[in-house]
Write an enzyme that holds these catalytic residues in place. Structure first.
Site, PDB file in Angstrom:
ATOM      1  N   LYS A   9     -61.045 108.649  33.216  1.00 62.62           N
ATOM      2  CA  LYS A   9     -62.432 109.113  33.219  1.00 62.62           C
ATOM      3  C   LYS A   9     -62.586 110.332  34.141  1.00 62.62           C
ATOM      4  O   LYS A   9     -61.668 110.643  34.923  1.00 62.62           O
ATOM      5  CB  LYS A   9     -63.325 107.952  33.644  1.00 62.62           C
ATOM      6  CG  LYS A   9     -63.312 106.772  32.647  1.00 62.62           C
ATOM      7  CD  LYS A   9     -64.125 105.599  33.185  1.00 62.62           C
ATOM      8  CE  LYS A   9     -64.251 104.486  32.155  1.00 62.62           C
ATOM      9  NZ  LYS A   9     -65.072 103.361  32.692  1.00 62.62           N
ATOM     10  N   TYR A  49     -69.047 104.492  23.242  1.00 65.01           N
ATOM     11  CA  TYR A  49     -69.688 103.381  23.954  1.00 65.01           C
ATOM     12  C   TYR A  49     -70.821 102.745  23.154  1.00 65.01           C
ATOM     13  O   TYR A  49     -71.758 102.212  23.744  1.00 65.01           O
ATOM     14  CB  TYR A  49     -70.181 103.867  25.318  1.00 65.01           C
ATOM     15  CG  TYR A  49     -69.090 103.915  26.363  1.00 65.01           C
ATOM     16  CD1 TYR A  49     -68.310 102.786  26.653  1.00 65.01           C
ATOM     17  CD2 TYR A  49     -68.838 105.076  27.091  1.00 65.01           C
ATOM     18  CE1 TYR A  49     -67.312 102.814  27.617  1.00 65.01           C
ATOM     19  CE2 TYR A  49     -67.838 105.110  28.071  1.00 65.01           C
ATOM     20  CZ  TYR A  49     -67.088 103.969  28.319  1.00 65.01           C
ATOM     21  OH  TYR A  49     -66.104 103.998  29.289  1.00 65.01           O
ATOM     22  N   ASN A 112     -65.158 103.970  37.920  1.00 66.79           N
ATOM     23  CA  ASN A 112     -64.004 103.063  37.982  1.00 66.79           C
ATOM     24  C   ASN A 112     -62.736 103.622  37.317  1.00 66.79           C
ATOM     25  O   ASN A 112     -61.880 102.882  36.851  1.00 66.79           O
ATOM     26  CB  ASN A 112     -64.383 101.680  37.451  1.00 66.79           C
ATOM     27  CG  ASN A 112     -64.809 101.713  35.997  1.00 66.79           C
ATOM     28  OD1 ASN A 112     -64.822 102.778  35.374  1.00 66.79           O
ATOM     29  ND2 ASN A 112     -65.131 100.563  35.440  1.00 66.79           N
ATOM     30  N   HIS A 115     -60.579 103.728  31.445  1.00 68.99           N
ATOM     31  CA  HIS A 115     -61.046 102.884  30.336  1.00 68.99           C
ATOM     32  C   HIS A 115     -59.822 102.361  29.604  1.00 68.99           C
ATOM     33  O   HIS A 115     -58.842 103.081  29.438  1.00 68.99           O
ATOM     34  CB  HIS A 115     -61.895 103.701  29.357  1.00 68.99           C
ATOM     35  CG  HIS A 115     -62.094 103.001  28.048  1.00 68.99           C
ATOM     36  ND1 HIS A 115     -63.096 102.070  27.861  1.00 68.99           N
ATOM     37  CD2 HIS A 115     -61.385 103.032  26.890  1.00 68.99           C
ATOM     38  CE1 HIS A 115     -62.990 101.574  26.633  1.00 68.99           C
ATOM     39  NE2 HIS A 115     -61.965 102.160  26.020  1.00 68.99           N
ATOM     40  N   GLU A 126     -60.784 102.897  18.679  1.00 70.44           N
ATOM     41  CA  GLU A 126     -60.821 103.939  19.705  1.00 70.44           C
ATOM     42  C   GLU A 126     -59.688 104.949  19.541  1.00 70.44           C
ATOM     43  O   GLU A 126     -59.910 106.154  19.707  1.00 70.44           O
ATOM     44  CB  GLU A 126     -60.794 103.281  21.100  1.00 70.44           C
ATOM     45  CG  GLU A 126     -62.097 102.532  21.373  1.00 70.44           C
ATOM     46  CD  GLU A 126     -62.051 101.615  22.594  1.00 70.44           C
ATOM     47  OE1 GLU A 126     -61.020 101.599  23.310  1.00 70.44           O
ATOM     48  OE2 GLU A 126     -63.056 100.916  22.836  1.00 70.44           O
TER      49      GLU A 126
HETATM   50  P1  IDP Z   1     -64.625  97.884  30.818  1.00 69.34           P
HETATM   51  O1  IDP Z   1     -64.562  99.370  31.042  1.00 69.34           O
HETATM   52  O2  IDP Z   1     -63.874  97.136  31.867  1.00 69.34           O
HETATM   53  O3  IDP Z   1     -64.232  97.467  29.405  1.00 69.34           O
HETATM   54  P2  IDP Z   1     -67.381  97.443  30.007  1.00 69.34           P
HETATM   55  O4  IDP Z   1     -68.166  96.196  30.254  1.00 69.34           O
HETATM   56  O5  IDP Z   1     -66.924  97.703  28.609  1.00 69.34           O
HETATM   57  O6  IDP Z   1     -66.149  97.445  31.023  1.00 69.34           O
HETATM   58  O7  IDP Z   1     -68.271  98.662  30.505  1.00 69.34           O
HETATM   59  C1  IDP Z   1     -67.924  99.983  30.164  1.00 69.34           C
HETATM   60  C2  IDP Z   1     -68.069 100.864  31.372  1.00 69.34           C
HETATM   61  O8  IDP Z   1     -69.446 100.950  31.702  1.00 69.34           O
HETATM   62  C3  IDP Z   1     -67.413 100.336  32.661  1.00 69.34           C
HETATM   63  O9  IDP Z   1     -66.036 100.646  32.751  1.00 69.34           O
HETATM   64  C4  IDP Z   1     -68.214 101.054  33.715  1.00 69.34           C
HETATM   65  O10 IDP Z   1     -67.781 102.425  33.835  1.00 69.34           O
HETATM   66  C5  IDP Z   1     -69.600 101.056  33.102  1.00 69.34           C
HETATM   67  N1  IDP Z   1     -70.394  99.916  33.554  1.00 69.34           N
HETATM   68  C6  IDP Z   1     -70.307  98.627  33.131  1.00 69.34           C
HETATM   69  N2  IDP Z   1     -71.189  97.830  33.750  1.00 69.34           N
HETATM   70  C7  IDP Z   1     -71.859  98.645  34.595  1.00 69.34           C
HETATM   71  C8  IDP Z   1     -72.926  98.426  35.532  1.00 69.34           C
HETATM   72  O11 IDP Z   1     -73.431  97.314  35.718  1.00 69.34           O
HETATM   73  N3  IDP Z   1     -73.363  99.528  36.216  1.00 69.34           N
HETATM   74  C9  IDP Z   1     -72.829 100.766  36.040  1.00 69.34           C
HETATM   75  N4  IDP Z   1     -71.832 101.029  35.173  1.00 69.34           N
HETATM   76  C10 IDP Z   1     -71.343  99.985  34.464  1.00 69.34           C
HETATM   77 MG    MG Z   2     -65.128  97.914  27.619  1.00 65.57          MG
END
Ligand code: IDP
Ligand code: MG
Length: 147
Positions: A9, A49, A112, A115, A126
């Site tokens: 990212k 997304y 974070n 992805h 994807e």
């Molecule tokens: P993942 O990336 O571990 O699969 P997902 O639940 O698919 O997690 O969420 C996609 C992305 O959205 C996360 O990696 C993170 O960057 C962002 N995200 C998820 N939940 C939150 C939140 O509660 N606050 C802010 N960003 C979030």
């Molecule tokens: Mg995800």
């Protein structure tokens, strides 16, 4: 054998972590079969997304993921989808295992670093969003038999 989609990212690119993320996945034993650096458009980000549309963090997620270039990759290996999710660590870096990518490099859920596809079906979708079939390169490595 499975393929999965991984993205470094914008925060990972800006912080100079491209080599570290690729290195972590490569050292584990997975095989890189597709790679490109690109800037996501809002449309592409929304398509990526789509499952999160309507969630409270959706707008900030789209702003984040389009805020700079990303590295899109396809990786191959046995159980690659689950294995690479484990290597990445939990979505929230506070809960990510210390040796995982998010555990090592990230402080907050909103930044974070990486992805990774969450299922074989998402991986297929994807990979198809970012790569044409001819941009994916299958090959044998001398080390494959040692993994
Ligand atoms: P993942 O990336 O571990 O699969 P997902 O639940 O698919 O997690 O969420 C996609 C992305 O959205 C996360 O990696 C993170 O960057 C962002 N995200 C998820 N939940 C939150 C939140 O509660 N606050 C802010 N960003 C979030
Ligand atoms: Mg995800």
């Amino acid at each position: 054998m499975e393929r999965t989609f991984v993205m470094i990212k914008p925060d990972g690119v800006q912080r100079g972590l491209i080599a570290n993320v690729i290195g972590a996945i490569e050292e584990k034993g997975y095989k890189l079969v597709g790679l490109k650096l690109l800037q996501l458009t809002s449309d592409k980000a929304a398509e990526h997304y789509i499952e999160h549309k309507g969630k409270p963090f959706y707008d900030s997620l789209l702003a984040y993921i389009t805020s700079g270039p990303v590295v899109a990759m396809a990786w191959e290996g046995p159980d690659a989808v689950k294995g690479i999710r484990t290597l990445m660590g939990a979505t929230n870096p506070l809960e990510a295992a210390p040796g995982s990518i998010r555990g090592r490099y990230a402080l907050s859920i909103g930044k974070n670093i990486v992805h990774g596809s969450d299922s074989v079906q998402s991986a297929e979708r994807e990979i198809g969003l970012y790569f044409s079939p001819k941009e994916l390169v299958g090959y044998d490595r001398g080390t494959d038999k040692w993994l």
